[in-house]
Design a protein around this motif. Structure first.
Motif, PDB file in Angstrom:
ATOM      1  N   LYS A 144      40.482  55.638   9.314  1.00  0.00           N
ATOM      2  CA  LYS A 144      40.317  55.420   7.885  1.00  0.00           C
ATOM      3  C   LYS A 144      40.392  53.929   7.615  1.00  0.00           C
ATOM      4  N   LYS A 145      39.678  53.503   6.567  1.00  0.00           N
ATOM      5  CA  LYS A 145      39.668  52.105   6.199  1.00  0.00           C
ATOM      6  C   LYS A 145      40.908  51.804   5.365  1.00  0.00           C
ATOM      7  N   THR A 146      41.582  50.699   5.654  1.00  0.00           N
ATOM      8  CA  THR A 146      42.771  50.304   4.892  1.00  0.00           C
ATOM      9  C   THR A 146      42.660  48.846   4.519  1.00  0.00           C
ATOM     10  N   GLU A 147      43.353  48.480   3.475  1.00  0.00           N
ATOM     11  CA  GLU A 147      43.403  47.076   3.074  1.00  0.00           C
ATOM     12  C   GLU A 147      44.851  46.639   3.134  1.00  0.00           C
ATOM     13  N   THR A 148      45.085  45.481   3.690  1.00  0.00           N
ATOM     14  CA  THR A 148      46.441  44.967   3.791  1.00  0.00           C
ATOM     15  C   THR A 148      46.635  43.891   2.748  1.00  0.00           C
ATOM     16  N   THR A 149      47.794  43.855   2.152  1.00  0.00           N
ATOM     17  CA  THR A 149      48.119  42.810   1.177  1.00  0.00           C
ATOM     18  C   THR A 149      49.227  41.976   1.763  1.00  0.00           C
ATOM     19  N   GLU A 150      49.014  40.695   1.717  1.00  0.00           N
ATOM     20  CA  GLU A 150      50.003  39.769   2.244  1.00  0.00           C
ATOM     21  C   GLU A 150      50.786  39.186   1.083  1.00  0.00           C
TER      22      GLU A 150
END
Length: 166
Positions: A144-150
Motif C-alpha cells: 500500500k502507498k503511504t506518506e510519511t510526515t517529518e
C-alpha cells in the motif's frame, strides 16, 4: 679529350621539372638566419676518455715476462662431525626407501560409508529454501502507498539561551 660529357650522353630531364627549374627565382625563398652549433665535450667526458686511453696503453704495453712464478696451495677443509652425522642420516633414509618391499604391507579393505543428513538438517534446509523463494517471488505492487510526515521540532527560547551561555 674533354672532361665534359657530350649533350647526348647526359640524362634526360622531365619537361615539367625542367620548366619549374627554369622558372625558379631566389626571391621566392623565405629569409632564414643560420646558426652554427658545435657541442664541446664536458670535463667528465674528457677525463673518462683520458682514463680509457691510459688503460688501453697499459694493456697494450703489458709485458708478461715481468710476471713472477707463484705456487698455489689448495687447502681442503675436513667436514665437521655434525656434517658427517647429517650425511649418514640422509644415506640411511635413502637406503630405507630403496630397500622398501611393498609385499611386506598388510592388505586392507576399504569400506565406503554414505552418511545421510538428519531430519532436523532437512527441515532447516527446507525452511531456508521457503524463505528464499518468498523473498525472490515477492511482488512490490502488493504494498500500500503511504506518506510519511517529518516533524522538525525547534528548540524553545530557553534552550537557545542556555546554549549561548555554554
Amino acid at each position: 679529350m674533354s672532361s665534359e660529357a657530350a649533350v647526348k650522353d647526359l640524362p634526360k630531364v622531365d619537361s615539367v621539372l625542367k620548366e619549374q627549374l627554369e622558372g625558379f627565382s631566389p626571391d621566392k625563398l623565405k629569409k632564414c638566419d643560420t646558426t652554427e652549433k658545435t657541442s664541446l665535450p664536458t670535463k667528465e667526458d674528457v677525463e673518462s676518455e683520458k682514463q680509457h686511453d691510459y688503460l688501453m696503453n697499459n694493456i697494450t704495453g703489458f709485458r708478461a715476462d715481468k710476471l713472477k712464478r707463484t705456487l698455489t696451495s689448495e687447502k681442503i677443509a675436513m667436514p665437521t662431525p655434525s656434517d658427517v652425522a647429517a650425511e649418514k642420516k640422509a644415506q640411511a633414509h635413502l637406503q630405507a626407501v630403496e630397500g622398501f618391499k611393498p609385499s611386506s604391507l598388510k592388505h586392507a579393505d576399504t569400506k565406503e560409508k554414505i552418511v545421510l543428513p538428519a531430519k532436523e538438517d532437512i527441515d532447516a534446509e527446507k525452511g531456508q529454501q521457503a524463505l528464499r523463494h518468498g523473498i525472490e517471488g515477492f511482488n512490490p505492487q502488493a504494498l500500500k502507498k503511504t506518506e510519511t510526515t517529518e516533524k522538525n521540532v525547534l528548540p524553545t527560547k530557553e534552550v537557545i539561551e542556555q546554549e549561548k551561555k555554554a
